[in-house]
Scaffold this motif. Structure first.
Motif, short mmCIF file in Angstrom:
data_model
loop_
_atom_site.label_atom_id
_atom_site.label_comp_id
_atom_site.label_asym_id
_atom_site.label_seq_id
_atom_site.Cartn_x
_atom_site.Cartn_y
_atom_site.Cartn_z
N ARG A 1 0.82 -1.22 0.00
CA ARG A 1 0.00 0.00 0.00
C ARG A 1 0.84 1.26 0.00
O ARG A 1 2.01 1.24 0.44
CB ARG A 1 -0.94 0.01 1.21
CG ARG A 1 -1.95 -1.10 1.18
CD ARG A 1 -2.78 -1.05 -0.09
NE ARG A 1 -3.54 0.17 -0.20
CZ ARG A 1 -4.83 0.27 0.07
NH1 ARG A 1 -5.50 -0.77 0.45
NH2 ARG A 1 -5.44 1.42 -0.06
N LYS A 2 0.23 2.36 -0.47
CA LYS A 2 0.98 3.62 -0.55
C LYS A 2 0.46 4.68 0.41
O LYS A 2 1.15 5.64 0.70
CB LYS A 2 0.89 4.17 -1.97
CG LYS A 2 1.71 3.35 -2.93
CD LYS A 2 1.67 3.96 -4.32
CE LYS A 2 2.29 3.01 -5.32
NZ LYS A 2 1.47 2.90 -6.52
N ASN A 3 -0.77 4.51 0.86
CA ASN A 3 -1.35 5.48 1.79
C ASN A 3 -0.77 5.23 3.20
O ASN A 3 -0.84 4.11 3.71
CB ASN A 3 -2.86 5.30 1.79
CG ASN A 3 -3.56 6.39 2.55
OD1 ASN A 3 -3.03 6.89 3.54
ND2 ASN A 3 -4.74 6.75 2.11
N VAL A 4 -0.21 6.28 3.80
CA VAL A 4 0.43 6.14 5.10
C VAL A 4 -0.53 5.60 6.16
O VAL A 4 -0.18 4.74 6.96
CB VAL A 4 1.02 7.49 5.55
CG1 VAL A 4 1.39 7.45 7.00
CG2 VAL A 4 2.23 7.84 4.74
N LEU A 5 -1.79 6.08 6.10
CA LEU A 5 -2.77 5.64 7.11
C LEU A 5 -3.07 4.15 6.98
O LEU A 5 -3.19 3.44 7.98
CB LEU A 5 -4.05 6.45 6.98
CG LEU A 5 -4.04 7.76 7.75
CD1 LEU A 5 -5.10 8.68 7.22
CD2 LEU A 5 -4.28 7.50 9.22
N VAL A 6 -3.18 3.66 5.73
CA VAL A 6 -3.47 2.24 5.53
C VAL A 6 -2.27 1.40 5.97
O VAL A 6 -2.42 0.32 6.56
CB VAL A 6 -3.84 1.98 4.06
CG1 VAL A 6 -4.10 0.50 3.83
CG2 VAL A 6 -5.07 2.77 3.68
#
Lengths: 100, 188
Positions: free
Chosen positions: A25-30
């Motif tokens: 994944r690329k989204n920091v939150l995910v």
């Protein structure tokens, strides 16, 4: 018949799925959520070993993991929000500077 | 069928349903494009893992897992996602090499852990544990506030430091307000 091996297997699968999420994944939150998933998998293994061996120390360890994870989430989300204010993005592709 | 056999089958069925559910929802955490859907899947995973903990007889930790993780931590996540107003990732999300590398590393680590689990497959059944007969809250409390009392104090201090750190991080300084916003190219 459900033995200790079954719980450790589930824990291993959950841990590797979390690891895959962190890499893919690329989204920091995910990515952060996937880290939480890995911590949960480790806690499940601790609890299962503690119960099947009959020693309460594993459960004490899990208690501390929950506490430290709560502190970690608070600080991590604080950093993400502070960083979002600067760049308006939560993609790891945009985290490429050590100073702003 | 004796009641012992019925208990055995019931426990096995419960384990498989919950375990398959936990793996499915954790897969959804990784695969969902929308961060809110990911977070909600993670809540489901946490609750299912708590059910597995309770099945082994760790009632207190299962409850704390639901209260602290599914309750507090995940609500914090959802709060931040909605505060930052994140949209679902659009366009090309899956990088082929990244996906391959991720799947490979996860399969390698998961495979090792899975085969390691085979070493414990000849232990007793979960129904044979002293579950329910043992007072796990009392035992855990005695250990935590007896042998581990200094550790509990240190962890309490850690929470205090974390809280202070978050307050400092959350402050808006003059400098951060002046920086460019909303996708502009950062002036070098």
């Amino acid at each position: 018949m459900i033995t200790l091996g079954h719980y450790v297997a589930v824990s291993g699968i959950l841990f590797s799925l979390g690891l895959m999420g962190v890499i893919v994944r690329k989204n920091v939150l995910v990515i952060y959520m996937c880290l939480e998933l890995m911590l949960t998998a480790a806690m499940l293994a601790f609890v299962a070993f503690s119960r099947f061996i009959g020693n309460i120390d594993g459960q004490v360890m899990v208690f501390f993991i929950i506490t430290v994870a709560a502190a970690e989430v608070a600080v991590g989300l604080g950093i993400i929000v502070a960083w979002f204010r600067l760049r308006r993005s939560t993609s790891v592709a945009d985290i490429n500077n050590l100073r702003f | 069928m004796s009641s012992d056999e019925a208990l055995l089958i019931l426990n096995a069925a419960l384990f498989w349903v919950v375990a398959v559910g936990a793996v499915t929802t954790s897969l959804l955490v990784v695969l969902n494009r929308n961060p809110v859907a990911s977070a909600l899947s993670l809540v489901a995973t946490m609750v299912l893992v708590a059910m597995l903990m309770i099945q082994t007889g760790a009632f207190f930790l299962g409850t704390v897992q639901i209260l602290v993780y599914a309750g507090a931590v995940m609500v914090l996540f959802l709060f931040i996602i909605m505060l930052l107003d994140l949209k679902a990732e659009s366009g090309k999300v899956w990088n082929l090499w990244g996906l391959l590398a991720g799947a490979f590393v996860a399969a390698a680590v998961g495979g090792v852990l899975f085969f390691l689990a085979g070493y414990f497959s000849d232990t007793v059944d979960v129904t044979a544990l002293e579950a329910g007969k043992q007072d796990d809250v009392r035992l855990l409390g005695l250990e935590l506030f007896g042998r581990f009392a200094p550790h509990v104090l240190v962890v309490g201090f850690l929470l205090l430091v974390a809280m202070a750190g978050v307050i400092i991080l959350g402050q808006q300084t003059k400098q951060t307000r002046q920086l460019p916003t909303s996708g502009q190219e950062v002036a070098k």
